[in-house]
Design a protein around this motif. Structure first.
Motif, PDB file in Angstrom:
ATOM      1  N   GLN A 198       0.811  -1.216   0.000  1.00 29.56           N
ATOM      2  CA  GLN A 198       0.000   0.000   0.000  1.00 29.56           C
ATOM      3  C   GLN A 198       0.844   1.266   0.000  1.00 29.56           C
ATOM      4  O   GLN A 198       0.318   2.358  -0.253  1.00 29.56           O
TER       5      GLN A 198
ATOM      6  N   CYS B 193     -10.723   0.226   3.458  1.00 36.32           N
ATOM      7  CA  CYS B 193      -9.293   0.103   3.145  1.00 36.32           C
ATOM      8  C   CYS B 193      -8.734   1.500   2.926  1.00 36.32           C
ATOM      9  O   CYS B 193      -9.372   2.326   2.256  1.00 36.32           O
TER      10      CYS B 193
ATOM     11  N   HIS C 291      -7.373  -9.521   5.440  1.00 32.74           N
ATOM     12  CA  HIS C 291      -7.423  -8.345   4.563  1.00 32.74           C
ATOM     13  C   HIS C 291      -6.002  -7.929   4.154  1.00 32.74           C
ATOM     14  O   HIS C 291      -5.724  -7.717   2.960  1.00 32.74           O
TER      15      HIS C 291
ATOM     16  N   HIS D 295      -3.471  -8.159   0.436  1.00 27.62           N
ATOM     17  CA  HIS D 295      -2.684  -7.101  -0.223  1.00 27.62           C
ATOM     18  C   HIS D 295      -1.339  -7.639  -0.742  1.00 27.62           C
ATOM     19  O   HIS D 295      -0.817  -7.150  -1.744  1.00 27.62           O
TER      20      HIS D 295
HETATM   21 ZN    ZN Z   1      -6.487  -2.560   2.687  1.00 27.25          ZN
END
Ligand code: ZN
Length: 177
Positions: A53, A101, A143, A147
């Motif tokens: 991320q 998110c 979750h 990713h």
């Molecule tokens: Zn996320």
């Protein structure tokens, strides 16, 4: 001072890549990334964040469950860095719960996840851990784990009717979880 990193948003190719394993957990660059991820998640009111991320393609994420503006009912735990994590076993039972998110601002979705998982990961000091996670913390793990494989929670929502805006979520859902 620890750096706050910019969070990639949906559409950024970094969110769709397979992240690579970390060979040397004690590497200074990895340790700095762990600190920056913890600070970045905290500043964004996130309960977890994964390295992809912030456009760092490593198998590393932070689980930092605590009550906050986005998840008022979350249990409290110290921010924990999980490196090279794996899911070893899981319950047959799946439960649906609302997720958001930091890379998908403004949208919530109802996502089915395993209720309980047995996981293995290396902590930032190089120790191997094996533990069972349940409920909300198990949800965060699954979750964040996604990713690392280029999957976002929207991919797991079963119907577009189970997607709502953050504003509607704040009105309707909080207090019911
Ligand atoms: Zn996320």
């Amino acid at each position: 001072m620890t750096e706050i990193l910019q969070i990639s948003q949906l559409g950024n190719p970094s969110l769709r890549q397979q992240a690579k394993p970390i060979d040397n957990v004690r590497d200074e660059r990895i340790q700095k990334l762990v600190d920056a991820l913890i600070a970045t998640a905290a500043s964004a009111n996130g309960v977890g964040i994964a390295a992809p991320q912030v456009a760092e393609s490593y198998r590393l994420f932070i689980v930092a469950s605590r009550p906050n503006l986005r998840y008022p009912n979350a249990p409290i735990m110290e921010p924990t860095a999980m490196l090279n994590p794996r899911i070893i076993a899981h319950s047959t039972e799946m439960v649906k719960g609302w997720e958001g998110c930091l890379s998908v601002p403004g949208i919530r979705g109802l996502v089915p996840r395993y209720q309980a998982i047995e996981v293995e990961y290396t902590s930032r000091d190089g120790q191997l851990h094996r533990q069972e996670l349940t409920d909300f913390v198990a949800r965060i793990f699954q979750h964040e784990y996604d990713h690392l494989d280029g999957i976002v929670f929207l991919d797991r929502v079963e119907s577009t009717q189970e997607m709502i805006t953050e504003q509607e979520y704040q009105h309707r859902v909080i207090g019911q979880l």
